[in-house]
Write a protein that holds these residues in place. Structure first.
Motif, PDB file in Angstrom:
ATOM      1  N   GLU A   1      27.525  24.546  61.883  1.00  0.00           N
ATOM      2  CA  GLU A   1      27.447  25.873  62.491  1.00  0.00           C
ATOM      3  C   GLU A   1      28.701  26.694  62.193  1.00  0.00           C
ATOM      4  O   GLU A   1      28.627  27.881  61.873  1.00  0.00           O
ATOM      5  CB  GLU A   1      27.244  25.739  64.001  1.00  0.00           C
ATOM      6  CG  GLU A   1      27.103  27.069  64.719  1.00  0.00           C
ATOM      7  CD  GLU A   1      26.889  26.906  66.212  1.00  0.00           C
ATOM      8  OE1 GLU A   1      26.958  27.922  66.930  1.00  0.00           O
ATOM      9  OE2 GLU A   1      26.661  25.760  66.656  1.00  0.00           O
ATOM     10  N   ALA A   2      29.868  26.037  62.290  1.00  0.00           N
ATOM     11  CA  ALA A   2      31.126  26.741  62.012  1.00  0.00           C
ATOM     12  C   ALA A   2      31.225  27.153  60.552  1.00  0.00           C
ATOM     13  O   ALA A   2      31.870  28.158  60.222  1.00  0.00           O
ATOM     14  CB  ALA A   2      32.306  25.857  62.390  1.00  0.00           C
ATOM     15  N   SER A   3      30.588  26.397  59.650  1.00  0.00           N
ATOM     16  CA  SER A   3      30.657  26.718  58.219  1.00  0.00           C
ATOM     17  C   SER A   3      29.969  28.037  57.882  1.00  0.00           C
ATOM     18  O   SER A   3      30.199  28.610  56.815  1.00  0.00           O
ATOM     19  CB  SER A   3      30.024  25.588  57.406  1.00  0.00           C
ATOM     20  OG  SER A   3      28.615  25.548  57.592  1.00  0.00           O
ATOM     21  N   LEU A   4      29.111  28.528  58.787  1.00  0.00           N
ATOM     22  CA  LEU A   4      28.394  29.770  58.537  1.00  0.00           C
ATOM     23  C   LEU A   4      29.279  30.995  58.689  1.00  0.00           C
ATOM     24  O   LEU A   4      28.933  32.083  58.187  1.00  0.00           O
ATOM     25  CB  LEU A   4      27.187  29.872  59.487  1.00  0.00           C
ATOM     26  CG  LEU A   4      26.156  28.731  59.382  1.00  0.00           C
ATOM     27  CD1 LEU A   4      25.064  28.914  60.425  1.00  0.00           C
ATOM     28  CD2 LEU A   4      25.565  28.667  57.975  1.00  0.00           C
ATOM     29  N   TRP A   5      30.412  30.837  59.389  1.00  0.00           N
ATOM     30  CA  TRP A   5      31.275  32.005  59.619  1.00  0.00           C
ATOM     31  C   TRP A   5      32.766  31.715  59.462  1.00  0.00           C
ATOM     32  O   TRP A   5      33.560  32.614  59.264  1.00  0.00           O
ATOM     33  CB  TRP A   5      31.037  32.551  61.033  1.00  0.00           C
ATOM     34  CG  TRP A   5      31.194  31.529  62.119  1.00  0.00           C
ATOM     35  CD1 TRP A   5      30.208  30.753  62.656  1.00  0.00           C
ATOM     36  CD2 TRP A   5      32.396  31.155  62.774  1.00  0.00           C
ATOM     37  NE1 TRP A   5      30.715  29.903  63.607  1.00  0.00           N
ATOM     38  CE2 TRP A   5      32.069  30.139  63.712  1.00  0.00           C
ATOM     39  CE3 TRP A   5      33.722  31.563  62.688  1.00  0.00           C
ATOM     40  CZ2 TRP A   5      33.016  29.529  64.530  1.00  0.00           C
ATOM     41  CZ3 TRP A   5      34.662  30.960  63.513  1.00  0.00           C
ATOM     42  CH2 TRP A   5      34.311  29.970  64.415  1.00  0.00           C
ATOM     43  N   SER A   6      33.170  30.446  59.530  1.00  0.00           N
ATOM     44  CA  SER A   6      34.586  30.106  59.527  1.00  0.00           C
ATOM     45  C   SER A   6      35.121  29.920  58.108  1.00  0.00           C
ATOM     46  O   SER A   6      34.364  29.696  57.150  1.00  0.00           O
ATOM     47  CB  SER A   6      34.801  28.826  60.327  1.00  0.00           C
ATOM     48  OG  SER A   6      36.165  28.453  60.330  1.00  0.00           O
ATOM     49  N   THR A   7      36.442  29.993  57.962  1.00  0.00           N
ATOM     50  CA  THR A   7      37.083  29.706  56.674  1.00  0.00           C
ATOM     51  C   THR A   7      37.082  28.203  56.433  1.00  0.00           C
ATOM     52  O   THR A   7      36.959  27.407  57.361  1.00  0.00           O
ATOM     53  CB  THR A   7      38.531  30.218  56.649  1.00  0.00           C
ATOM     54  OG1 THR A   7      39.301  29.484  57.632  1.00  0.00           O
ATOM     55  CG2 THR A   7      38.595  31.694  56.970  1.00  0.00           C
TER      56      THR A   7
ATOM     57  N   SER B   1      39.875  26.436  58.249  1.00  0.00           N
ATOM     58  CA  SER B   1      39.587  26.225  59.668  1.00  0.00           C
ATOM     59  C   SER B   1      38.617  25.068  59.874  1.00  0.00           C
ATOM     60  O   SER B   1      38.713  24.335  60.868  1.00  0.00           O
ATOM     61  CB  SER B   1      39.009  27.502  60.283  1.00  0.00           C
ATOM     62  OG  SER B   1      39.956  28.551  60.250  1.00  0.00           O
TER      63      SER B   1
ATOM     64  N   HIS C   1      30.834  21.032  52.941  1.00  0.00           N
ATOM     65  CA  HIS C   1      31.304  22.287  53.531  1.00  0.00           C
ATOM     66  C   HIS C   1      32.836  22.385  53.517  1.00  0.00           C
ATOM     67  O   HIS C   1      33.374  23.488  53.639  1.00  0.00           O
ATOM     68  CB  HIS C   1      30.806  22.406  54.970  1.00  0.00           C
ATOM     69  CG  HIS C   1      29.319  22.360  55.107  1.00  0.00           C
ATOM     70  ND1 HIS C   1      28.487  23.309  54.559  1.00  0.00           N
ATOM     71  CD2 HIS C   1      28.507  21.446  55.712  1.00  0.00           C
ATOM     72  CE1 HIS C   1      27.221  22.997  54.828  1.00  0.00           C
ATOM     73  NE2 HIS C   1      27.213  21.877  55.525  1.00  0.00           N
TER      74      HIS C   1
END
Length: 397
Positions: free
Chosen positions: A234-240, A243, A270
């Motif tokens: 989920e974080a890979s959809l918006w995070s660097t 991060s 990712h």
């Protein structure tokens, strides 16, 4: 399980109340009975009475401070009412250890070889539990923490013996999750019964596992970590990407993941997305192509840097892949070598398959000869087709 150091309700728990009255009260001392055996210099040498405590907790040395509330109940002894401050929980601390890692006590001047060869070195309380399970039928029905209920530890003989009277509550020493295998061993000891060796602890439904952690996983004592995989996805959809690596390191250092290598296998794709971009930028080759192993190694090195900031290392997680002899200098070496290696292996394989299908019979003989020598790691000199003299046969080598 919560332990309360309190006098029970006599109406609802008459047997428990009687047991506390007979076995678990310190007795009268202090100013009410100055000649009590526990009195020393006008004070109780056992530090009674205790203070009232509303919640059980661990002190700074990981010893328990049991919940001891003022419930208004008392037990009369020698015409004196005793309250919960004089309640003495009968607990037996139970030590345990990994194979060949039992504690050894010795003096500074003792010879190391003599200490190691002492017979008592292999006679720890924990190993004696295995021996008791082989010797007594009743012991086979008890977990390690239940052992003090029906057996007593004879320190002078280094053996467990059947208990003749009373009972004691067993308490296995606490260890935090970051202790690794020791933590997973403790989890199993609260469940398994009748074991005769360390290897028996790793046996689950007829399958022998190589570690206590895997045995815990097989028994369903630890989670499958799916929520952590989903969190990183989920974080890979918006995070660097940086991060994302920080998130993975946070999960590692917090011991939140049960099987970090399985999470890594699921999410590494990712965490490596920027590796090829940085490599192309550093080397100056716009079309540089890296294989997955190179991307993983670089990413693990970046994770290692982040772990160093937490005083940790990939070496603290034995199941985690560790780059072998690879450093960031991999991306700052000879430019000519990188240009030679900068090709798309999958694309070349497809082109190779197409061209092989177009070879003539004579060319296929030469091709097979060359490939056979390459596969067998043979040395030789192979001439290109433009060096063949017209009209004469060419045999390659």
């Amino acid at each position: 399980m919560w332990i309360f150091a309190e006098i029970p309700n006599e109406l609802y728990n008459p047997e428990y109340y009687k047991a506390v009255e007979e076995f678990m009260m310190h007795g009268c001392c202090g100013s009410a009975r100055k000649n009590s055996p526990c009195m020393l210099n006008g004070r109780c040498s056992k530090f009674f009475p205790n203070k009232y405590v509303h919640n059980s907790m661990l002190d700074i040395d990981d010893y328990p401070i049991y919940c001891r509330r003022d419930n208004g109940r008392t037990i009369k002894k020698n015409d004196i009412d005793l309250d919960s401050r004089l309640f003495v929980p009968q607990t037996r601390p139970l030590s345990f250890h990994l194979p060949n890692e039992q504690s050894i006590i010795f003096d500074d001047g003792d010879n190391v070889d003599d200490v190691v060869n002492r017979p008592i070195v292999s006679q720890s309380m924990f190993i004696a539990w295995f021996e008791a399970n082989m010797k007594y039928e009743d012991a086979k029905c008890l977990t390690y923490s239940e052992m003090p209920r029906k057996f007593v530890w004879k320190k002078d003989k280094r053996e467990w013996h059947p208990r003749q009277r009373n009972f004691t509550i067993g308490r296995i020493f606490y260890v935090p999750p970051n202790c690794g295998e020791l933590f997973y061993l403790r989890c199993l000891l609260n469940l398994v019964r009748g074991l005769k060796s360390f290897e028996d602890i790793k046996l689950v439904d007829g399958v022998h596992y190589t570690s206590f952690r895997d045995a815990c996983y097989a028994r369903g004592l630890i989670e499958d970590d799916k929520e952590y995989v989903d969190a990183i996805y989920e974080a890979s959809l918006w995070s660097t990407i940086y991060s994302l690596r920080e998130l993975f390191v946070t999960l590692l250092t917090s011991n939140a993941m049960s099987k970090s290598e399985m999470v890594w296998d699921a999410v590494w794709i990712h965490l490596v997305e920027d590796v090829e971009y940085h490599a192309r930028k550093c080397i100056g080759i716009p079309d540089l192509v890296l294989i997955d192993t190179q991307k993983k190694n670089y990413t693990l090195l970046e994770i290692e840097k982040l772990l160093h900031g937490c005083n940790k290392s990939l070496g603290d997680y034995p199941s985690k892949s560790i780059p072998d002899g690879i450093t960031n200098s991999f991306f700052f070496g000879n430019r000519l070598v990188y240009e030679e290696l900068a090709y798309d292996q999958q694309a070349l394989k497809g082109e190779h398959d197409v061209l092989v299908g177009k070879l003539t019979k004579e060319q296929l003989v030469i091709y097979n000869k060359v490939m056979l020598d390459v596969d067998n790691n043979k040395r030789g000199l192979f001439l290109s087709m433009d060096m063949v003299v017209p009209g004469k046969p060419f045999y390659g080598k």
